[in-house]
Write an enzyme that holds these catalytic residues in place. Structure first.
Site, short mmCIF file in Angstrom:
data_model
loop_
_atom_site.label_atom_id
_atom_site.label_comp_id
_atom_site.label_asym_id
_atom_site.label_seq_id
_atom_site.Cartn_x
_atom_site.Cartn_y
_atom_site.Cartn_z
N ASP A 32 48.32 45.91 37.65
CA ASP A 32 48.93 45.11 36.41
C ASP A 32 48.02 44.45 35.62
O ASP A 32 47.11 43.73 36.20
CB ASP A 32 50.30 44.44 36.68
CG ASP A 32 51.34 45.40 36.92
OD1 ASP A 32 51.38 46.74 37.16
OD2 ASP A 32 52.44 44.91 37.05
N HIS A 177 47.09 43.54 41.29
CA HIS A 177 46.64 42.93 39.83
C HIS A 177 45.11 43.08 39.99
O HIS A 177 44.52 42.51 41.03
CB HIS A 177 47.15 41.34 39.58
CG HIS A 177 48.48 41.56 39.12
ND1 HIS A 177 49.51 41.40 40.51
CD2 HIS A 177 49.48 41.35 38.41
CE1 HIS A 177 50.72 41.30 40.24
NE2 HIS A 177 50.81 41.33 38.72
#
Length: 274
Positions: A32, A177
């Site tokens: 993300d 991430h």
């Protein structure tokens, strides 16, 4: 004679190949908030070396900062999903604001990569189904996660990797991430160690297909079971909504969406079809 027969049968069983041990297990790595410059570049280099494809949920404003890196993600065969434009929690926006945010993000993805996003992950996992149905993302499946090492707040790559390796099971969707060296280091270690344990890494859409599941627009998915698909409709009753989400929330959730009334009409709020 009876003993000889029993011994022969036992030998047959012992010499049969272990099909269960050879059965592959599948995981989807998702990233993300990117792309993020050298961190994403390092990650992509590691994925190419390992011949692994992942799913990237990209933010529109970062696509504008790193257009070439975004194009590389698509060119190297990774799956691209949208994470909105500004990474604002949707419960802090009006319905019109959500529509505009997602529309702007989709334009960024299409103009930079030449492809449309295939999946949606709302920032923090917070969304309202009724609002999403009014947006350009109405037909996109909502992908949440089943393994969260909280790598966004941890700087110890070994701790992040160990959490994933300990928790990962066949069909899981792993949240990460590509925003730091520690996350990239952890992701590559996870791939190496779990591959050695018989796991294979695929994109979210590939994971769904392998599990025999057809993802539906607007439906949310935490993971995929190779016996029975786990969607939010089956697990929502067991998941308490987030009442005080962090950045991002500690676990996937569908929070109550606080809609603000807005009398002005906007073309962003007109449902769009692909």
């Amino acid at each position: 004679m009876r003993r000889m027969i029993c011994a022969a049968v036992l030998c047959c069983f012992l010499t049969l190949p272990s099909f269960a041990a050879d059965t592959p297990k599948y995981l989807a790595l998702t990233f993300d908030d990117g792309p993020s410059g050298r961190f994403t570049s390092r990650l992509l280099d590691g994925l190419v070396e390992r011949e692994v494809h992942a799913t990237f949920f990209l933010c529109g404003y970062r696509i504008e900062q790193y257009p070439e890196l975004t194009a590389r993600i698509a060119q190297e065969g990774h799956e691209i999903g949208t994470h909105g434009y500004a990474h604002k929690f949707f419960n802090s926006l009006s319905a019109e604001g959500v529509c505009c945010d997602l529309s702007k993000a989709q334009r960024c993805i299409e103009e930079t990569t030449g492809v449309q996003p295939t999946l949606l992950r709302p920032p923090g996992g917070i969304y309202d189904t009724k609002v999403l149905r009014q947006t350009v993302c109405a037909k996109l499946p909502v992908v949440l996660w089943s393994v969260d090492p909280e790598d966004w707040r941890r700087t110890d790559s070994d701790a992040v990797a160990s959490h994933i390796i300990r928790k990962a099971e066949n069909g899981d969707i792993i949240l990460m991430h590509d925003m730091s060296d520690s996350s990239v280091d952890a992701a590559l270690r996870v791939i190496d160690e779990l591959t050695a344990q018989g796991f294979r890494f695929v994109t979210v859409s590939e994971l769904a297909s392998l599990a025999g599941s057809t993802m539906q627009g607007g439906e949310a998915y935490y993971r995929f079971s190779f016996e029975k698909n786990d969607s939010i409709s089956e697990r929502e009753a067991e998941t308490e909504p987030c009442t005080n989400p962090a950045f991002p929330p500690p676990r996937p959730c569908k929070a109550a969406f606080i809609a603000r009334q807005n009398s002005r009409r906007s073309s962003c709020c007109v449902p769009m079809a692909y």
